[in-house]
Design an enzyme around this catalytic site. Structure first.
Site, mmCIF file in Angstrom:
data_model
loop_
_atom_site.group_PDB
_atom_site.id
_atom_site.type_symbol
_atom_site.label_atom_id
_atom_site.label_comp_id
_atom_site.label_asym_id
_atom_site.label_seq_id
_atom_site.Cartn_x
_atom_site.Cartn_y
_atom_site.Cartn_z
ATOM 1 N N ARG A 58 0.989 -1.227 0.128
ATOM 2 C CA ARG A 58 0.014 -0.037 0.061
ATOM 3 C C ARG A 58 0.941 1.226 -0.036
ATOM 4 N NH1 ARG A 58 -3.545 -1.106 4.976
ATOM 5 N NH2 ARG A 58 -2.332 -2.968 5.217
ATOM 6 N N GLU A 95 1.548 -5.588 13.611
ATOM 7 C CA GLU A 95 0.232 -5.601 14.663
ATOM 8 C C GLU A 95 -0.419 -6.993 14.463
ATOM 9 O OE1 GLU A 95 -2.913 -2.997 13.594
ATOM 10 O OE2 GLU A 95 -3.914 -3.156 15.381
HETATM 11 O O1 PRP Z 1 3.517 0.036 11.841
HETATM 12 P P1 PRP Z 1 3.368 -1.521 11.693
HETATM 13 O O2 PRP Z 1 2.441 -2.215 12.563
HETATM 14 O O3 PRP Z 1 4.506 -2.315 11.042
HETATM 15 O O4 PRP Z 1 2.151 -1.883 10.369
HETATM 16 C C1 PRP Z 1 2.247 -0.920 9.145
HETATM 17 C C2 PRP Z 1 2.016 -1.808 7.863
HETATM 18 O O5 PRP Z 1 1.185 -2.774 7.959
HETATM 19 C C3 PRP Z 1 0.587 -2.696 6.502
HETATM 20 O O6 PRP Z 1 1.145 -3.497 5.441
HETATM 21 P P2 PRP Z 1 0.600 -4.963 5.551
HETATM 22 O O7 PRP Z 1 1.773 -5.775 6.044
HETATM 23 O O8 PRP Z 1 -0.636 -5.127 5.880
HETATM 24 O O9 PRP Z 1 0.797 -5.092 3.859
HETATM 25 P P3 PRP Z 1 0.192 -4.728 2.628
HETATM 26 O O10 PRP Z 1 0.734 -3.127 2.463
HETATM 27 O O11 PRP Z 1 0.778 -5.405 1.528
HETATM 28 O O12 PRP Z 1 -1.297 -4.635 2.861
HETATM 29 C C4 PRP Z 1 0.491 -1.174 6.169
HETATM 30 O O13 PRP Z 1 0.434 -1.049 4.911
HETATM 31 C C5 PRP Z 1 1.947 -1.036 6.455
HETATM 32 O O14 PRP Z 1 3.011 -1.265 5.752
HETATM 33 N N1 ADE Z 2 -5.180 -1.249 11.697
HETATM 34 C C1 ADE Z 2 -4.491 -1.287 10.585
HETATM 35 N N2 ADE Z 2 -5.267 -0.968 9.538
HETATM 36 C C2 ADE Z 2 -4.476 -0.816 8.120
HETATM 37 N N3 ADE Z 2 -3.325 -1.066 8.074
HETATM 38 C C3 ADE Z 2 -2.655 -1.645 9.211
HETATM 39 N N4 ADE Z 2 -1.375 -2.134 9.429
HETATM 40 C C4 ADE Z 2 -1.034 -2.256 10.228
HETATM 41 N N5 ADE Z 2 -2.251 -2.177 11.307
HETATM 42 C C5 ADE Z 2 -3.203 -1.865 10.338
#
Ligand code: PRP
Ligand code: ADE
Length: 170
Positions: A58, A95
Protein backbone atom coordinates in the site's frame (compact mmCIF):
# COMPACT_ATOMS: atom_id res chain seq x y z
CA UNK A 1 -11.65 18.46 2.60
CA UNK A 2 -11.81 15.98 5.51
CA UNK A 3 -9.71 12.98 4.46
CA UNK A 4 -11.07 10.88 7.35
CA UNK A 5 -14.27 10.59 5.29
CA UNK A 6 -12.27 8.56 2.75
CA UNK A 7 -10.83 5.99 5.19
CA UNK A 8 -13.22 3.28 6.37
CA UNK A 9 -12.96 0.95 9.35
CA UNK A 10 -13.20 -2.79 8.70
CA UNK A 11 -13.72 -4.66 11.97
CA UNK A 12 -11.84 -7.90 12.67
CA UNK A 13 -9.68 -7.78 9.52
CA UNK A 14 -7.32 -9.50 8.88
CA UNK A 15 -7.72 -10.99 12.40
CA UNK A 16 -10.27 -10.76 15.23
CA UNK A 17 -9.58 -7.70 17.39
CA UNK A 18 -7.93 -5.62 14.64
CA UNK A 19 -9.81 -2.67 13.15
CA UNK A 20 -8.38 -2.26 9.69
CA UNK A 21 -8.07 1.25 8.21
CA UNK A 22 -9.03 0.83 4.57
CA UNK A 23 -7.76 3.61 2.27
CA UNK A 24 -9.34 2.25 -0.93
CA UNK A 25 -12.23 4.82 -0.78
CA UNK A 26 -9.57 7.56 -0.89
CA UNK A 27 -7.91 5.93 -3.91
CA UNK A 28 -11.32 5.74 -5.62
CA UNK A 29 -11.63 9.53 -5.48
CA UNK A 30 -9.34 11.55 -7.79
CA UNK A 31 -10.20 14.70 -5.81
CA UNK A 32 -9.25 13.18 -2.44
CA UNK A 33 -6.13 11.56 -3.91
CA UNK A 34 -4.96 14.85 -5.38
CA UNK A 35 -5.82 16.74 -2.18
CA UNK A 36 -3.77 14.29 -0.08
CA UNK A 37 -0.86 14.48 -2.54
CA UNK A 38 -0.83 18.27 -2.45
CA UNK A 39 -0.97 18.24 1.37
CA UNK A 40 2.13 16.06 1.37
CA UNK A 41 3.95 18.23 -1.16
CA UNK A 42 3.35 21.46 0.80
CA UNK A 43 5.39 19.96 3.66
CA UNK A 44 8.15 18.65 1.42
CA UNK A 45 8.73 21.39 -1.12
CA UNK A 46 11.69 23.03 0.67
CA UNK A 47 13.48 19.78 1.53
CA UNK A 48 16.23 18.11 -0.46
CA UNK A 49 14.87 14.70 -1.35
CA UNK A 50 16.88 12.50 -3.69
CA UNK A 51 14.61 9.44 -3.80
CA UNK A 52 11.31 8.10 -2.46
CA UNK A 53 11.13 4.64 -0.87
CA UNK A 54 7.64 3.07 -0.81
CA UNK A 55 6.76 -0.05 1.18
CA UNK A 56 4.88 -2.99 -0.43
CA UNK A 57 2.13 -2.88 -1.14
CA UNK A 58 0.00 0.00 0.00
CA UNK A 59 3.02 2.29 0.22
CA UNK A 60 3.38 2.01 -3.56
CA UNK A 61 0.21 4.00 -4.31
CA UNK A 62 1.22 7.41 -2.96
CA UNK A 63 4.93 6.57 -3.00
CA UNK A 64 5.04 6.59 -6.79
CA UNK A 65 2.74 9.63 -7.02
CA UNK A 66 5.05 11.49 -4.64
CA UNK A 67 8.19 10.53 -6.56
CA UNK A 68 6.61 11.79 -9.79
CA UNK A 69 5.47 15.00 -8.10
CA UNK A 70 8.95 15.62 -6.61
CA UNK A 71 10.63 14.57 -9.88
CA UNK A 72 12.87 11.98 -8.20
CA UNK A 73 13.29 8.20 -8.49
CA UNK A 74 11.11 5.63 -6.69
CA UNK A 75 12.48 2.59 -4.85
CA UNK A 76 10.18 -0.32 -3.95
CA UNK A 77 10.79 -2.09 -0.63
CA UNK A 78 9.28 -5.54 -1.13
CA UNK A 79 8.24 -8.70 0.68
CA UNK A 80 10.86 -11.48 0.53
CA UNK A 81 11.81 -13.18 -2.71
CA UNK A 82 10.30 -10.57 -5.04
CA UNK A 83 13.30 -8.41 -5.92
CA UNK A 84 15.54 -9.95 -8.59
CA UNK A 85 18.96 -8.40 -7.87
CA UNK A 86 21.14 -8.43 -4.72
CA UNK A 87 19.16 -7.33 -1.64
CA UNK A 88 19.45 -6.29 1.99
CA UNK A 89 16.86 -8.01 4.27
CA UNK A 90 15.21 -7.07 7.62
CA UNK A 91 12.63 -9.00 9.67
CA UNK A 92 10.19 -7.31 12.08
CA UNK A 93 6.92 -7.71 14.09
CA UNK A 94 3.53 -6.50 12.79
CA UNK A 95 0.25 -5.66 14.59
CA UNK A 96 -1.04 -8.93 13.14
CA UNK A 97 2.01 -11.16 12.62
CA UNK A 98 5.63 -11.18 11.53
CA UNK A 99 7.17 -10.16 8.23
CA UNK A 100 10.37 -9.56 6.27
CA UNK A 101 11.24 -6.78 3.83
CA UNK A 102 13.93 -6.37 1.21
CA UNK A 103 15.54 -3.56 -0.80
CA UNK A 104 17.88 -3.69 -3.78
CA UNK A 105 21.37 -3.17 -2.36
CA UNK A 106 22.36 -0.82 -5.22
CA UNK A 107 19.18 1.34 -5.21
CA UNK A 108 20.63 4.17 -3.07
CA UNK A 109 23.93 6.03 -3.44
CA UNK A 110 25.89 6.83 -0.27
CA UNK A 111 24.64 10.08 1.32
CA UNK A 112 21.38 10.31 -0.65
CA UNK A 113 18.47 11.87 1.24
CA UNK A 114 15.48 9.56 1.31
CA UNK A 115 11.76 10.08 1.87
CA UNK A 116 10.10 6.94 3.30
CA UNK A 117 6.40 6.57 2.48
CA UNK A 118 3.72 4.13 3.65
CA UNK A 119 -0.07 4.27 3.98
CA UNK A 120 -0.36 3.40 7.69
CA UNK A 121 1.96 3.78 10.68
CA UNK A 122 0.73 1.22 13.24
CA UNK A 123 3.28 -0.38 15.60
CA UNK A 124 6.12 1.13 13.57
CA UNK A 125 7.87 -2.20 12.94
CA UNK A 126 7.55 -1.94 9.16
CA UNK A 127 8.79 1.65 8.99
CA UNK A 128 11.68 1.04 11.40
CA UNK A 129 12.81 -2.03 9.43
CA UNK A 130 12.68 0.10 6.27
CA UNK A 131 14.76 2.86 7.90
CA UNK A 132 17.34 0.17 8.73
CA UNK A 133 17.32 -1.03 5.11
CA UNK A 134 17.79 2.51 3.78
CA UNK A 135 20.68 3.13 6.17
CA UNK A 136 22.34 -0.19 5.29
CA UNK A 137 22.33 1.05 1.66
CA UNK A 138 24.09 4.26 2.74
CA UNK A 139 21.03 6.53 2.58
CA UNK A 140 19.81 9.09 5.11
CA UNK A 141 16.12 8.98 6.09
CA UNK A 142 15.12 12.66 6.10
CA UNK A 143 11.35 12.20 6.35
CA UNK A 144 8.89 9.39 7.21
CA UNK A 145 5.59 10.13 5.51
CA UNK A 146 2.25 8.37 6.15
CA UNK A 147 -1.38 8.88 5.22
CA UNK A 148 -2.63 7.45 8.53
CA UNK A 149 -1.05 7.21 11.99
CA UNK A 150 -2.64 4.95 14.65
CA UNK A 151 -1.65 6.89 17.78
CA UNK A 152 -2.79 4.14 20.22
CA UNK A 153 -0.16 1.74 18.83
CA UNK A 154 2.69 4.19 19.61
CA UNK A 155 4.52 3.54 16.33
CA UNK A 156 6.09 6.98 16.61
CA UNK A 157 8.22 5.74 19.53
CA UNK A 158 10.12 3.37 17.23
CA UNK A 159 10.78 6.33 14.93
CA UNK A 160 11.99 8.68 17.69
CA UNK A 161 15.09 9.66 15.77
CA UNK A 162 13.24 10.54 12.59
CA UNK A 163 11.08 13.29 11.21
CA UNK A 164 7.55 11.74 11.11
CA UNK A 165 4.47 13.18 9.40
CA UNK A 166 0.92 11.93 8.71
CA UNK A 167 -2.26 13.52 7.32
CA UNK A 168 -4.81 11.57 9.40
CA UNK A 169 -4.52 10.45 13.04
CA UNK A 170 -6.68 8.07 15.11
O1 PRP B 1 3.45 -0.09 11.70
P1 PRP B 1 3.28 -1.57 11.50
O2 PRP B 1 2.65 -2.25 12.67
O3 PRP B 1 4.54 -2.24 11.08
O4 PRP B 1 2.21 -1.79 10.34
C1 PRP B 1 2.11 -0.98 9.19
C2 PRP B 1 2.17 -1.81 7.94
O5 PRP B 1 1.11 -2.76 7.89
C3 PRP B 1 0.46 -2.66 6.63
O6 PRP B 1 1.05 -3.48 5.68
P2 PRP B 1 0.69 -5.01 5.44
O7 PRP B 1 1.77 -5.85 6.01
O8 PRP B 1 -0.71 -5.26 5.93
O9 PRP B 1 0.81 -5.17 3.87
P3 PRP B 1 0.11 -4.52 2.58
O10 PRP B 1 0.57 -3.08 2.51
O11 PRP B 1 0.67 -5.34 1.48
O12 PRP B 1 -1.38 -4.61 2.70
C4 PRP B 1 0.65 -1.21 6.25
O13 PRP B 1 0.51 -1.01 4.85
C5 PRP B 1 2.04 -0.92 6.72
O14 PRP B 1 3.03 -1.29 5.76
N1 ADE C 1 -5.10 -1.42 11.70
C1 ADE C 1 -4.49 -1.36 10.52
N2 ADE C 1 -5.17 -0.91 9.44
C2 ADE C 1 -4.55 -0.85 8.24
N3 ADE C 1 -3.29 -1.18 8.05
C3 ADE C 1 -2.59 -1.61 9.10
N4 ADE C 1 -1.32 -2.01 9.22
C4 ADE C 1 -1.11 -2.37 10.49
N5 ADE C 1 -2.19 -2.20 11.23
C5 ADE C 1 -3.16 -1.72 10.37
Amino acid sequence: MDLQNYVRDIKDFPKEGVTYKDITPLLLSPEATNFALQQFVVKLKDMRIDKVVGIESRGFFFGTLLAKELNVGFIPVRKPGKLPAETHTESYDLEYGKDTLEIHADAIKKGEQILLHDDVLATGGTAKATCNLIERCGGEVVYCNFLVKLLFLNGGEKLNNYNVHSLIEY
